[in-house]
Scaffold this active site. Structure first.
Site, PDB file in Angstrom:
ATOM      1  N   ASP A 284      10.202 116.993  86.828  1.00  0.00           N
ATOM      2  CA  ASP A 284      10.589 117.024  88.233  1.00  0.00           C
ATOM      3  C   ASP A 284      10.078 115.735  88.890  1.00  0.00           C
ATOM      4  O   ASP A 284       9.359 114.940  88.281  1.00  0.00           O
ATOM      5  CB  ASP A 284      10.044 118.284  88.932  1.00  0.00           C
ATOM      6  CG  ASP A 284      10.876 118.610  90.169  1.00  0.00           C
ATOM      7  OD1 ASP A 284      11.610 117.734  90.653  1.00  0.00           O
ATOM      8  OD2 ASP A 284      10.789 119.748  90.666  1.00  0.00           O
TER       9      ASP A 284
HETATM   10  C1  BGC Z   1      12.841 119.235  93.250  1.00  0.00           C
HETATM   11  C2  BGC Z   1      13.926 119.375  92.194  1.00  0.00           C
HETATM   12  C3  BGC Z   1      14.962 118.286  92.331  1.00  0.00           C
HETATM   13  C4  BGC Z   1      14.277 116.946  92.306  1.00  0.00           C
HETATM   14  C5  BGC Z   1      15.236 115.783  92.402  1.00  0.00           C
HETATM   15  C6  BGC Z   1      12.320 117.820  93.360  1.00  0.00           C
HETATM   16  O1  BGC Z   1      11.506 117.677  94.457  1.00  0.00           O
HETATM   17  O2  BGC Z   1      11.785 120.120  92.948  1.00  0.00           O
HETATM   18  O3  BGC Z   1      14.497 120.646  92.280  1.00  0.00           O
HETATM   19  O4  BGC Z   1      15.915 118.411  91.315  1.00  0.00           O
HETATM   20  O5  BGC Z   1      13.361 116.873  93.380  1.00  0.00           O
HETATM   21  O6  BGC Z   1      15.791 115.678  93.644  1.00  0.00           O
END
Ligand code: BGC
Length: 760
Positions: A284
């Site tokens: 993530d």
């Molecule tokens: C979130 C994810 C997301 C990623 C990219 C993160 O902060 O937890 O769900 O896919 O950002 O945007």
């Protein structure tokens, strides 16, 4: 004849396996050849996923993207859109980098791309699997038409704590329902061939257990027994992978002492060794760097831990890019580990067909013709209407007649920007109709609509600002609240009915939007009280990204329609349902508590050693509370219709089955009301005695059926040993002979029941 069929079937399987083996061999040869030419730096470059900086969820933003592409230091980019921009970036990679390796382009396409569907929790409330698959298909068509080939979806984290804002992004509390939905979404995104230019690679997230963050606070710790993990929380991830999802995202949270992004047991022992996953593991957003704050060491150390645990691609933080070479030189990581990660990234690109044609997703023609089409918008309207859950409808307040004057009052009445709901980063907010405009467009001049803000979203201006970020504004009026209410009442004075458009703004749920108070904000409650005092019929159209606490509203408002955030076509879909063109059929995918103190709450709980007697709400020395009953306000699976369904004649075709048998369970469902309608017939099981404690009810099947008024349908479910299995203390997936209860009904509480035995 049967034998011939079997032989043909086996031959087909063998030939398809051979086909796959040949394809894999071809891919391996290609990648071996490519990797033999790559320097270590180029291999590490492939592990680097950067953001184009348009949509970010952290404080770090990628820099020097262009020079890094040329240097071969970037494997993927996310949140960059449109064929022209993507073509430019891709040209840099394939014309200017030494080995011409194409870039993969990702985005958070969560519930639609430009045509926005209901938030995932709302989609789950449809319980309509073909529909859900179609929404993911449309999302893939639109996003791939705009240059993308990878989506960070489906989000399959089970959550039983509505304080957690991200409950809005998943399918709710139930293992079985979430697993079924996970599968449909993956098929919808990836289609039957990942290399087609209208499919996206799915990315299951957040692996794992993110939805069980303590106290519902985002990014918080998860500590969970293996028993609960295997039986309740892990199956949806597994279901998505079994459906073919080719990538998976690690979660931010700590799991039993080791954060997911550095968790070797999770990412290698379970994911690779037990589940045999052979796709890409991405972190993530800056999750590698965040291991420093988790307390695992400096950037070099945490990057090493993460790679060794099984991470292939590092999102945004560049810990891999900046430290892995040093760690290799110092003998802290091995070349095999870097090769492994690089191979998974290259395989993803190969499967998407990017080596054959790096520009296959860059078609201006497609971007022009395949986005926001009338057909897509029609599906969005249908999905929204089906996602709404009718929570209350006293004296058939609904449906309304298409006549007279309707007052639509409240802070959610005139904000198009809040209709798409959280995590709709590509939505065209400026051109999304508000509730009022959508209703006007659906109703034409049959109904006169008057409208007023009525109250601020909340009295607390700072809280309102935090709750309306990313352009999801709601007008604010800083006059005396009573003055605003008085004006609203005056606006409504000639109305025949009042629609109170209240609840949460879209950014009151979603990432980093946990709440400890799940009531409708006080400012809106005062407005609602004033509207009710007019004596006119009041319908609460409730916007929510999570289960809210509605005890007061349930007692005082005659009709409540929970509309979540319905996406682009919200306003029209609300009109469809309020005025009876669509009969509501949504069912809650998560329990609505009476108050926050009951959280976490879910229907599939254990009995405990001191269960409360049936129908009692308090007994001393029993498992309960002094001040509120154990019952939820609305149970899992609950939702009303304009018609009435009655269940009768629950029948089992046998009283006992062996492990080789199957059991047919049937029930007659009659539409006893005045409207045709859809009903979600739900089947739950309970394993009564076993080697370990089991839930009092677990969803194991459902059917969404259309029944004309006055007609009846026999609904038949088939159960086999597979449905009776669970993970025991040794983590073996087994069934245990003994007595089972089966429950069938319209929700998890109102059921008919019968018993059967599983015999050896
Ligand atoms: C979130 C994810 C997301 C990623 C990219 C993160 O902060 O937890 O769900 O896919 O950002 O945007």
């Amino acid at each position: 004849m049967k034998l011939l069929k079997n032989i043909l079937c086996i031959a087909a399987v063998i030939s398809s396996n051979l086909g796959h083996a040949q394809e894999n061999q071809k891919m391996n040869q290609f990648i071996n050849d490519l990797m033999s030419k790559m320097t270590v730096e180029e291999k590490i470059g492939q592990l680097n996923l950067v953001t184009a900086g348009e949509a970010t969820t952290g404080s770090v933003v990628s820099t020097d993207v262009e020079s890094k592409i040329k240097a071969g230091n970037i494997g993927g980019i996310f949140s960059m859109t449109t064929p022209s921009k993507i073509r430019k970036a891709q040209e840099l990679a394939v014309n200017n980098s030494r080995l011409k390796i194409p870039i993969i382009f990702g985005m958070d396409v969560i519930h639609g791309y430009k045509t926005i569907f209901p938030i995932p929790l709302g989609l789950a409330a449809t319980w309509d699997m073909p529909l859900i698959q179609k929404t993911a298909r449309v999302a893939a068509i639109e996003a791939s038409a705009d240059g993308l080939n990878w989506t960070f979806s489906p989000m399959v984290d089970i959550s039983r704590d509505a304080r957690w804002g991200r409950i809005s992004e998943g399918s709710g509390e139930d293992t079985y329902l979430s697993s079924r939905i996970a599968r449909e979404m993956v098929i919808g995104y990836q289609g039957d061939d990942l290399s087609k230019n209208n499919t996206l690679m799915a990315c299951v997230k957040h692996f794992a257990l993110y939805g069980a963050s303590e106290a519902g606070r985002d990014y918080h710790t998860t500590d969970m027994s293996l028993h609960r993990m295997y039986n309740e929380y892990l199956p949806p991830y597994k279901a998505a992978l079994d459906a073919g999802a080719m990538s998976i995202m690690t979660s931010f949270n700590d799991i039993n002492g080791i954060p997911a992004t550095a968790n070797h047991w999770l990412l290698t022992d379970l994911l690779r060794d037990d589940w045999k996953f052979n796709g890409l593991v991405v972190t993530d957003y800056t999750a590698v760097n965040e291991l420093i704050d988790h307390g695992l060491g400096d950037l070099q150390k945490v990057s090493e831990l993460s790679l060794k645990a099984g991470v292939d691609m590092d999102m945004v933080g560049e810990g891999f890019l900046t430290t892995l070479k040093k760690s290799l030189d110092e003998g802290k990581v091995t070349l095999e580990e870097i090769d492994r990660a690089c191979r998974y990234v290259l395989e993803a690109k190969y499967r998407l067909g990017l080596f054959d044609d790096p520009f296959k997703y860059c078609s201006d023609e497609r971007a022009k013709n395949e986005i926001l089409t009338p057909e897509h918008l029609k599906l969005a309207r249908e999905a929204a209407g089906k996602s709404f859950v009718l929570l209350k409808n006293d004296n058939q307040t609904l449906p309304l007649k298409k006549q007279g004057t309707v007052a639509v009052i409240g802070p959610l009445a005139n904000t198009g920007a809040n209709m798409p709901g959280t995590w709709s980063v590509s939505a065209d907010l400026a051109n999304t109709m508000s509730l009022v405009d959508g209703m006007k467009s659906a109703l034409g001049n049959k109904v006169k609509i008057v409208t007023h803000l009525g109250s601020n979203l909340t009295d607390d201006a700072a809280l309102q600002e935090r709750s309306t970020m990313f352009g999801r504004t709601i007008p604010r009026d800083d006059r005396d609240p009573q003055q605003i209410i008085d004006e609203a009442i005056n606006t409504a004075k000639d109305a025949d009915v009042i629609i109170a458009a209240l609840g949460e703004s879209s950014e009151m749920s979603g990432e980093s939007s946990s709440r400890t108070d799940l009531n409708i904000p006080e400012s809106q409650k005062r407005l609602l009280q004033a509207l009710l005092k007019t004596g006119k019929p009041v319908v609460l159209v409730l916007f929510a990204g999570r289960p809210l606490t509605l005890t007061w509203e349930n007692e005082n408002v005659p009709a409540i329609l929970n509309v979540w955030f319905g996406g682009t076509e919200t306003g029209k879909a609300v009109a469809d349902v309020l005025f009876g063109d669509v009969n509501p059929s949504g069912k809650l995918p998560a329990t609505f508590p009476q108050n926050v103190g009951q959280l976490p709450i879910y229907y599939s709980q254990k009995n405990t050693g001191r269960p409360l007697a049936k129908d009692a709400w308090f007994q001393k020395f029993r498992s309960n509370y002094l001040d509120v009953s154990n019952e939820p306000l609305y149970p899992f699976g609950y939702g009303l219709s304009y018609t009435n369904f009655t269940y009768s004649n629950l029948k089992l075709d046998k009283n006992s089955i062996t492990k080789a048998d199957s059991l047919k369970i049937s029930v007659a469902v009659k539409n006893n009301g005045n409207y045709d309608g859809e009903e979600v017939v739900q089947l739950y099981l309970q394993d009564l005695v076993g080697s370990q404690t089991r839930p009092i009810k677990e969803l194991k099947g459902f059917q969404k059926v259309f029944i004309e008024k006055g007609k009846s349908k026999d609904i038949v479910f088939t159960i086999s040993e597979e449905d009776l299995k669970f993970y025991n203390q040794q983590l073996e997936f087994i069934s245990e002979p003994g007595k089972f209860k089966v429950f069938i009904g319209t929700n998890s509480r109102d059921v008919q029941e019968a018993e059967f035995d599983l015999i050896d």
